[in-house]
Motif scaffolding. Structure first.
Motif, PDB file in Angstrom:
ATOM      1  N   ASP A  75      -3.591   6.603  -2.201  1.00  0.00           N
ATOM      2  CA  ASP A  75      -2.608   5.840  -2.993  1.00  0.00           C
ATOM      3  C   ASP A  75      -1.213   5.944  -2.371  1.00  0.00           C
ATOM      4  OD1 ASP A  75      -4.472   4.953  -4.825  1.00  0.00           O
ATOM      5  OD2 ASP A  75      -3.995   6.489  -6.326  1.00  0.00           O
ATOM      6  N   GLU A  76      -0.851   7.135  -1.934  1.00  0.00           N
ATOM      7  CA  GLU A  76       0.459   7.351  -1.304  1.00  0.00           C
ATOM      8  C   GLU A  76       0.550   6.586   0.020  1.00  0.00           C
ATOM      9  OE1 GLU A  76       4.278   9.059  -1.399  1.00  0.00           O
ATOM     10  OE2 GLU A  76       2.737   9.181  -2.941  1.00  0.00           O
ATOM     11  N   LEU A  77      -0.522   6.571   0.772  1.00  0.00           N
ATOM     12  CA  LEU A  77      -0.562   5.865   2.048  1.00  0.00           C
ATOM     13  C   LEU A  77      -0.428   4.357   1.851  1.00  0.00           C
ATOM     14  CD1 LEU A  77      -0.955   6.622   5.040  1.00  0.00           C
ATOM     15  CD2 LEU A  77      -3.395   6.295   4.713  1.00  0.00           C
ATOM     16  N   LEU A  78      -1.038   3.843   0.791  1.00  0.00           N
ATOM     17  CA  LEU A  78      -0.968   2.408   0.518  1.00  0.00           C
ATOM     18  C   LEU A  78       0.429   1.959   0.084  1.00  0.00           C
ATOM     19  CD1 LEU A  78      -4.375   1.784  -1.282  1.00  0.00           C
ATOM     20  CD2 LEU A  78      -3.750   1.209   1.073  1.00  0.00           C
ATOM     21  N   LEU A  79       1.238   2.904  -0.399  1.00  0.00           N
ATOM     22  CA  LEU A  79       2.622   2.554  -0.752  1.00  0.00           C
ATOM     23  C   LEU A  79       3.432   2.180   0.483  1.00  0.00           C
ATOM     24  CD1 LEU A  79       3.496   5.280  -3.399  1.00  0.00           C
ATOM     25  CD2 LEU A  79       3.074   2.849  -3.796  1.00  0.00           C
ATOM     26  N   GLY A  80       3.020   2.708   1.632  1.00  0.00           N
ATOM     27  CA  GLY A  80       3.689   2.367   2.876  1.00  0.00           C
ATOM     28  C   GLY A  80       4.700   3.405   3.296  1.00  0.00           C
ATOM     29  N   PRO A  81       5.328   3.156   4.440  1.00  0.00           N
ATOM     30  CA  PRO A  81       6.277   4.124   4.990  1.00  0.00           C
ATOM     31  C   PRO A  81       7.615   4.089   4.256  1.00  0.00           C
ATOM     32  CG  PRO A  81       6.163   2.203   6.395  1.00  0.00           C
ATOM     33  CD  PRO A  81       5.126   2.020   5.324  1.00  0.00           C
ATOM     34  N   VAL A  82       8.288   5.233   4.261  1.00  0.00           N
ATOM     35  CA  VAL A  82       9.636   5.319   3.722  1.00  0.00           C
ATOM     36  C   VAL A  82      10.616   4.826   4.791  1.00  0.00           C
ATOM     37  CG1 VAL A  82      11.415   6.906   2.908  1.00  0.00           C
ATOM     38  CG2 VAL A  82       9.056   7.224   2.204  1.00  0.00           C
ATOM     39  N   SER A  83      10.314   5.164   6.022  1.00  0.00           N
ATOM     40  CA  SER A  83      11.159   4.801   7.156  1.00  0.00           C
ATOM     41  C   SER A  83      11.025   3.309   7.469  1.00  0.00           C
ATOM     42  CB  SER A  83      10.738   5.647   8.352  1.00  0.00           C
ATOM     43  OG  SER A  83      10.882   4.956   9.540  1.00  0.00           O
ATOM     44  N   PRO A  84      12.127   2.657   7.798  1.00  0.00           N
ATOM     45  CA  PRO A  84      12.040   1.226   8.157  1.00  0.00           C
ATOM     46  C   PRO A  84      11.369   0.977   9.509  1.00  0.00           C
ATOM     47  CG  PRO A  84      14.313   2.007   8.314  1.00  0.00           C
ATOM     48  CD  PRO A  84      13.498   3.135   7.750  1.00  0.00           C
ATOM     49  N   GLN A  85      11.150   2.037  10.295  1.00  0.00           N
ATOM     50  CA  GLN A  85      10.496   1.866  11.588  1.00  0.00           C
ATOM     51  C   GLN A  85       8.987   1.707  11.459  1.00  0.00           C
ATOM     52  OE1 GLN A  85      12.656   4.476  11.093  1.00  0.00           O
ATOM     53  NE2 GLN A  85      14.395   3.744  12.260  1.00  0.00           N
ATOM     54  N   GLY A  86       8.423   2.112  10.321  1.00  0.00           N
ATOM     55  CA  GLY A  86       6.981   2.042  10.134  1.00  0.00           C
ATOM     56  C   GLY A  86       6.547   0.722   9.533  1.00  0.00           C
ATOM     57  N   ARG A  87       5.306   0.357   9.825  1.00  0.00           N
ATOM     58  CA  ARG A  87       4.730  -0.882   9.315  1.00  0.00           C
ATOM     59  C   ARG A  87       3.676  -0.530   8.274  1.00  0.00           C
ATOM     60  NH1 ARG A  87       2.860  -4.608  13.969  1.00  0.00           N
ATOM     61  NH2 ARG A  87       5.043  -5.110  13.863  1.00  0.00           N
ATOM     62  N   LEU A  88       3.565  -1.318   7.242  1.00  0.00           N
ATOM     63  CA  LEU A  88       2.523  -1.128   6.228  1.00  0.00           C
ATOM     64  C   LEU A  88       1.145  -1.192   6.881  1.00  0.00           C
ATOM     65  CD1 LEU A  88       3.799  -3.524   3.424  1.00  0.00           C
ATOM     66  CD2 LEU A  88       3.547  -1.060   3.211  1.00  0.00           C
ATOM     67  N   LEU A  89       0.232  -0.352   6.421  1.00  0.00           N
ATOM     68  CA  LEU A  89      -1.141  -0.448   6.919  1.00  0.00           C
ATOM     69  C   LEU A  89      -1.846  -1.653   6.312  1.00  0.00           C
ATOM     70  CD1 LEU A  89      -2.432   3.239   6.907  1.00  0.00           C
ATOM     71  CD2 LEU A  89      -1.640   1.867   8.822  1.00  0.00           C
ATOM     72  N   PHE A  90      -1.696  -1.808   5.008  1.00  0.00           N
ATOM     73  CA  PHE A  90      -2.316  -2.911   4.295  1.00  0.00           C
ATOM     74  C   PHE A  90      -1.236  -3.588   3.456  1.00  0.00           C
ATOM     75  CE2 PHE A  90      -5.678   0.241   4.947  1.00  0.00           C
ATOM     76  CZ  PHE A  90      -6.647  -0.544   5.547  1.00  0.00           C
ATOM     77  N   PRO A  91      -1.414  -4.866   3.101  1.00  0.00           N
ATOM     78  CA  PRO A  91      -0.398  -5.555   2.304  1.00  0.00           C
ATOM     79  C   PRO A  91      -0.141  -4.866   0.971  1.00  0.00           C
ATOM     80  CG  PRO A  91      -2.032  -7.105   3.139  1.00  0.00           C
ATOM     81  CD  PRO A  91      -2.532  -5.731   3.450  1.00  0.00           C
ATOM     82  N   LEU A  92       1.091  -5.007   0.475  1.00  0.00           N
ATOM     83  CA  LEU A  92       1.419  -4.471  -0.847  1.00  0.00           C
ATOM     84  C   LEU A  92       0.476  -5.078  -1.872  1.00  0.00           C
ATOM     85  CD1 LEU A  92       5.322  -4.515  -0.800  1.00  0.00           C
ATOM     86  CD2 LEU A  92       3.818  -2.525  -0.696  1.00  0.00           C
ATOM     87  N   GLY A  93       0.090  -4.302  -2.828  1.00  0.00           N
ATOM     88  CA  GLY A  93      -0.859  -4.761  -3.842  1.00  0.00           C
ATOM     89  C   GLY A  93      -2.280  -4.298  -3.574  1.00  0.00           C
ATOM     90  N   THR A  94      -2.526  -3.764  -2.380  1.00  0.00           N
ATOM     91  CA  THR A  94      -3.857  -3.227  -2.075  1.00  0.00           C
ATOM     92  C   THR A  94      -4.084  -1.996  -2.932  1.00  0.00           C
ATOM     93  OG1 THR A  94      -3.703  -4.013   0.202  1.00  0.00           O
ATOM     94  CG2 THR A  94      -5.347  -2.322  -0.259  1.00  0.00           C
ATOM     95  N   LYS A  95      -5.248  -1.934  -3.562  1.00  0.00           N
ATOM     96  CA  LYS A  95      -5.574  -0.819  -4.458  1.00  0.00           C
ATOM     97  C   LYS A  95      -6.881  -0.165  -4.016  1.00  0.00           C
ATOM     98  CE  LYS A  95      -3.514  -3.166  -8.404  1.00  0.00           C
ATOM     99  NZ  LYS A  95      -3.191  -4.415  -7.721  1.00  0.00           N
ATOM    100  N   VAL A  96      -7.092   1.025  -4.525  1.00  0.00           N
ATOM    101  CA  VAL A  96      -8.342   1.735  -4.273  1.00  0.00           C
ATOM    102  C   VAL A  96      -9.310   1.387  -5.393  1.00  0.00           C
ATOM    103  CG1 VAL A  96      -9.413   3.995  -4.068  1.00  0.00           C
ATOM    104  CG2 VAL A  96      -7.135   3.618  -3.117  1.00  0.00           C
ATOM    105  N   ASN A  97     -10.419   0.724  -5.050  1.00  0.00           N
ATOM    106  CA  ASN A  97     -11.447   0.428  -6.055  1.00  0.00           C
ATOM    107  C   ASN A  97     -12.247   1.689  -6.369  1.00  0.00           C
ATOM    108  OD1 ASN A  97     -10.730  -2.267  -6.231  1.00  0.00           O
ATOM    109  ND2 ASN A  97     -12.194  -2.906  -4.683  1.00  0.00           N
ATOM    110  N   SER A  98     -12.603   2.428  -5.327  1.00  0.00           N
ATOM    111  CA  SER A  98     -13.297   3.703  -5.524  1.00  0.00           C
ATOM    112  C   SER A  98     -13.037   4.594  -4.323  1.00  0.00           C
ATOM    113  CB  SER A  98     -14.791   3.500  -5.738  1.00  0.00           C
ATOM    114  OG  SER A  98     -15.387   3.013  -4.559  1.00  0.00           O
ATOM    115  N   CYS A  99     -13.049   5.891  -4.586  1.00  0.00           N
ATOM    116  CA  CYS A  99     -12.813   6.882  -3.541  1.00  0.00           C
ATOM    117  C   CYS A  99     -13.481   8.175  -3.986  1.00  0.00           C
ATOM    118  CB  CYS A  99     -11.310   7.081  -3.346  1.00  0.00           C
ATOM    119  SG  CYS A  99     -10.900   8.350  -2.141  1.00  0.00           S
ATOM    120  N   PHE A 100     -14.472   8.629  -3.205  1.00  0.00           N
ATOM    121  CA  PHE A 100     -15.130   9.887  -3.555  1.00  0.00           C
ATOM    122  C   PHE A 100     -15.731  10.518  -2.309  1.00  0.00           C
ATOM    123  CE2 PHE A 100     -18.317   6.620  -4.022  1.00  0.00           C
ATOM    124  CZ  PHE A 100     -19.466   7.176  -3.478  1.00  0.00           C
ATOM    125  N   ILE A 101     -15.936  11.813  -2.399  1.00  0.00           N
ATOM    126  CA  ILE A 101     -16.540  12.569  -1.311  1.00  0.00           C
ATOM    127  C   ILE A 101     -17.913  13.039  -1.765  1.00  0.00           C
ATOM    128  CG2 ILE A 101     -16.382  14.657   0.093  1.00  0.00           C
ATOM    129  CD1 ILE A 101     -13.367  14.441  -0.045  1.00  0.00           C
TER     130      ILE A 101
END
Length: 157
Positions: A75-101
């Motif tokens: 969830d924190e990673l999907l929020l994107g970088p704090v620094s303006p030099q970084g690029r988002l990995l996925f577009p804003l609005g991307t959510k985790v449908n499921s996550c488990f180990i």
């Protein structure tokens, strides 16, 4: 009239006990606050200036109350970088449908927003999945295999 040499002493022992209790409370609170700063996590993003370079950030994430550490990290990673030099990995609005180990295998399913393409703002999907895996392997040593899905379909990178 008989005079006594006994003079009443103030009850300094009661004041000392109260002082010691307040001091021990203050020290306990201070030590708890130091210990409660969170877990150090490294987040890696693609650089805006040169997509072949990576931008690194360090964040301290407090222990989550209602979800596990991996889910909180994604969830924190999907929020994107704090620094303006970084690029988002996925577009804003991307959510985790499921996550488990399950054992040492992580299963992560992202919402359909992860497929949208915004050329200059977001990493392409294959590169984003590769960087996502790098992030997860770096921060979670108990995970050996990561299976990423978008809308239930497996994505390879």
């Amino acid at each position: 009239m008989i005079m006594s040499d006994v003079v009443a002493k103030p009850k300094s022992s009661g004041v000392a006990v109260v002082f010691m209790l307040l001091l021990s409370f203050a020290v306990s609170l201070f030590l708890w606050e130091i210990d409660n700063k969170g877990t150090r996590r490294v987040l890696v993003f693609e650089s805006k200036a040169n997509p072949k370079e990576l931008s690194y950030e360090v964040r301290f994430l407090k222990k989550p109350l209602n979800k596990d550490a991996v889910n909180q990290y994604v969830d924190e990673l999907l929020l994107g970088p704090v620094s303006p030099q970084g690029r988002l990995l996925f577009p804003l609005g991307t959510k985790v449908n499921s996550c488990f180990i399950d054992g040492k295998v992580l299963y992560l399913d992202l919402s359909e927003e992860a497929l949208q393409i915004f050329p200059s703002e977001v990493s392409n999907t294959a590169e984003a999945v590769k960087i996502l895996k790098k992030n997860l392997f770096t921060n979670f040593k108990n995970v050996d295999i990561i299976n990423v899905f978008i809308m239930g379909n497996r994505v390879e990178a």
